[in-house]
Scaffold this motif. Structure first.
Motif, PDB file in Angstrom:
ATOM      1  N   PRO A 102       0.871  -0.986   0.133  1.00 19.13           N
ATOM      2  CA  PRO A 102      -0.214   0.430  -0.147  1.00 19.13           C
ATOM      3  C   PRO A 102       0.736   1.182  -0.091  1.00 19.13           C
ATOM      4  N   LEU A 103       0.730   2.135  -0.359  1.00 18.65           N
ATOM      5  CA  LEU A 103       0.525   3.675  -0.304  1.00 18.65           C
ATOM      6  C   LEU A 103      -0.065   4.385   0.475  1.00 18.65           C
ATOM      7  N   ARG A 104       0.791   5.132   1.266  1.00 20.61           N
ATOM      8  CA  ARG A 104      -0.175   5.856   2.215  1.00 20.61           C
ATOM      9  C   ARG A 104       0.546   7.608   2.231  1.00 20.61           C
ATOM     10  N   LEU A 105      -0.617   8.434   1.542  1.00 15.48           N
ATOM     11  CA  LEU A 105      -0.509   9.749   1.834  1.00 15.48           C
ATOM     12  C   LEU A 105      -0.392  10.832   2.852  1.00 15.48           C
ATOM     13  N   VAL A 106       0.752  11.091   3.426  1.00 14.70           N
ATOM     14  CA  VAL A 106       0.886  11.887   4.323  1.00 14.70           C
ATOM     15  C   VAL A 106       0.379  13.560   4.026  1.00 14.70           C
ATOM     16  N   SER A 107      -0.168  13.874   4.441  1.00 18.41           N
ATOM     17  CA  SER A 107       0.274  15.719   5.167  1.00 18.41           C
ATOM     18  C   SER A 107       0.155  16.356   6.583  1.00 18.41           C
ATOM     19  N   LEU A 108       1.573  17.502   6.916  1.00 15.63           N
ATOM     20  CA  LEU A 108       1.735  17.720   8.238  1.00 15.63           C
ATOM     21  C   LEU A 108       1.060  19.009   8.041  1.00 15.63           C
ATOM     22  N   VAL A 109       0.186  19.280   9.155  1.00 20.70           N
ATOM     23  CA  VAL A 109       0.697  20.509   9.637  1.00 20.70           C
ATOM     24  C   VAL A 109       0.519  20.986  11.268  1.00 20.70           C
ATOM     25  N   ALA A 110       1.828  22.027  11.023  1.00 23.68           N
ATOM     26  CA  ALA A 110       2.209  22.288  12.376  1.00 23.68           C
ATOM     27  C   ALA A 110       1.824  23.347  12.481  1.00 23.68           C
ATOM     28  N   LEU A 111       1.059  23.316  13.758  1.00 24.54           N
ATOM     29  CA  LEU A 111       0.513  24.444  14.377  1.00 24.54           C
ATOM     30  C   LEU A 111       1.110  25.846  14.934  1.00 24.54           C
ATOM     31  N   ASP A 112       2.735  25.456  14.843  1.00 23.14           N
ATOM     32  CA  ASP A 112       3.758  26.635  14.961  1.00 23.14           C
ATOM     33  C   ASP A 112       4.469  27.083  13.888  1.00 23.14           C
ATOM     34  N   ALA A 113       3.931  26.702  13.145  1.00 23.39           N
ATOM     35  CA  ALA A 113       4.132  27.440  11.559  1.00 23.39           C
ATOM     36  C   ALA A 113       2.391  28.018  10.718  1.00 23.39           C
ATOM     37  N   HIS A 114       1.662  28.009  11.296  1.00 20.35           N
ATOM     38  CA  HIS A 114       0.450  28.841  11.310  1.00 20.35           C
ATOM     39  C   HIS A 114      -0.547  29.337  12.210  1.00 20.35           C
ATOM     40  N   PRO A 115       0.013  29.718  12.721  1.00 20.55           N
ATOM     41  CA  PRO A 115      -0.426  30.839  14.198  1.00 20.55           C
ATOM     42  C   PRO A 115      -1.937  31.709  13.861  1.00 20.55           C
ATOM     43  N   GLY A 116      -3.134  31.544  14.887  1.00 22.67           N
ATOM     44  CA  GLY A 116      -4.142  32.549  15.054  1.00 22.67           C
ATOM     45  C   GLY A 116      -5.147  31.276  13.624  1.00 22.67           C
ATOM     46  N   PRO A 117      -5.974  32.234  12.682  1.00 27.92           N
ATOM     47  CA  PRO A 117      -6.575  31.947  11.601  1.00 27.92           C
ATOM     48  C   PRO A 117      -6.067  31.562  10.259  1.00 27.92           C
ATOM     49  N   ASP A 118      -4.564  31.804  10.117  1.00 31.89           N
ATOM     50  CA  ASP A 118      -3.610  30.820   9.374  1.00 31.89           C
ATOM     51  C   ASP A 118      -4.003  29.101   9.306  1.00 31.89           C
ATOM     52  N   VAL A 119      -4.225  28.761  10.724  1.00 34.50           N
ATOM     53  CA  VAL A 119      -4.405  27.305  10.625  1.00 34.50           C
ATOM     54  C   VAL A 119      -5.899  27.054   9.796  1.00 34.50           C
ATOM     55  N   GLU A 120      -6.797  27.568  10.021  1.00 31.63           N
ATOM     56  CA  GLU A 120      -7.574  27.308   9.152  1.00 31.63           C
ATOM     57  C   GLU A 120      -7.182  26.462   7.491  1.00 31.63           C
ATOM     58  N   VAL A 121      -6.567  27.744   6.606  1.00 36.10           N
ATOM     59  CA  VAL A 121      -6.229  27.701   5.965  1.00 36.10           C
ATOM     60  C   VAL A 121      -5.261  26.597   5.802  1.00 36.10           C
ATOM     61  N   ALA A 122      -4.541  26.465   6.830  1.00 40.67           N
ATOM     62  CA  ALA A 122      -3.345  25.353   6.028  1.00 40.67           C
ATOM     63  C   ALA A 122      -4.298  24.246   6.052  1.00 40.67           C
ATOM     64  N   ARG A 123      -5.055  22.932   6.691  1.00 41.75           N
ATOM     65  CA  ARG A 123      -5.816  22.806   6.629  1.00 41.75           C
ATOM     66  C   ARG A 123      -6.396  22.218   5.138  1.00 41.75           C
ATOM     67  N   GLU A 124      -7.269  23.559   4.912  1.00 46.23           N
ATOM     68  CA  GLU A 124      -7.810  23.533   2.912  1.00 46.23           C
ATOM     69  C   GLU A 124      -6.633  23.214   2.776  1.00 46.23           C
TER      70      GLU A 124
END
Length: 282
Positions: free
Chosen positions: A178-200
């Protein structure tokens, strides 16, 4: 198919051979073990270049014999000594000459990075090589895993990961795993409202990557958050036999490898084999 293994008569060299064997079995490839002796090592007042073979022939033969003894009978392997001014350039040139799939090295060297001890030669390869570089963490030689069990591919939120994704897909298909695709969201790189944008962005990037893959390939996806990249990647489940594939930084020239800051941070916390792929053509 060939895999070039950079060998030293050290535990790190044995780790490299062990990972090379695992990849060779997985891909049906042959191993080309290379012991690189730098030219400066043979130009002392007592040892001239002309006398190099006479002085070191016996010792290098012992080293190569030891290397080949680490390779099981079901894997084809050859071993040679290469005299060169640069280990990085010598292994890269051998990989190009042999049209090798990758260069395999051990992560036990001089500089401490988490579970890896990257020496200068490995570090240079991760910033120069024209083919993928597979790095074996300390202790790989003690594993009894015969083949790669799962391929994990880290997908960023920026475009330009086509070569990485294609390489990971080919490896998964060839191995039948199997191939597992992962995307990592680091909260320290996306403060405040930028987190939701990073998730999207992470979700969109990983779904786009999955949609570009062959429909008959078994693919799973995960978007993982953490206070940092290190925390996020540690939240993933890992087991012996997994392989993590990472792409090069945008700073890399086309068809060259250049490990980025995120990949370097991941190296600090993981003890699974890691493959870094060169940047593709723009």
């Amino acid at each position: 198919m060939k895999l070039v293994v950079g060998y030293l008569a050290t535990p790190g060299g044995a780790d490299a051979v062990a990972l090379g064997v695992r990849l060779a079995r997985t891909l049906g490839a042959e191993l080309e073990l290379r012991l690189v002796v730098e030219a400066d090592d043979v130009t002392t007042p007592r040892v001239t270049v002309e006398k190099f073979q006479d002085v070191l022939a016996d010792q290098t033969r012992v080293w190569l014999d030891e290397a080949l003894k680490l390779v099981p009978e079901d894997v084809t392997a050859r071993a040679e000594v290469v005299v060169a001014e640069s280990v990085t350039e010598a292994l890269s040139a051998e990989a190009v000459r042999l049209d090798a799939l990758a260069i395999v090295v051990g992560g036990s060297g001089g500089g401490l990075i988490g579970r890896y001890w990257l020496g200068s030669d490995v570090d240079h390869l991760l910033h120069f090589a024209p083919v993928p570089v597979a790095v074996a963490p300390r202790g790989t030689r003690h594993s009894d895993v015969a083949r790669v069990r799962t391929v994990t591919c880290a997908i960023g939120s920026r475009p330009g990961a086509k070569l990485l994704l294609d390489t990971a897909a080919r490896l998964s298909a060839a191995a039948g795993v199997p191939l597992r695709l992962v995307s990592l969201v680091a909260l320290d790189a996306h403060p405040g409202p930028d987190v939701e944008v990073a998730r999207e962005k992470a979700g969109a990037a990983i779904e786009s990557a999955k949609a570009s893959l062959p429909s008959d390939l078994e693919v799973t996806t995960e978007v993982v958050e953490g206070a940092s990249v290190e925390e996020a990647v540690e939240k993933l489940t890992w087991r012996d036999g997994d392989l993590l594939m990472l792409g090069s930084s945008r700073l890399a020239p086309p068809r060259r490898l250049f490990i980025g800051s995120t990949a370097a941070r991941i190296l600090r916390v993981l003890d699974v084999p890691i493959v870094v792929t060169p940047r593709g053509d723009d």
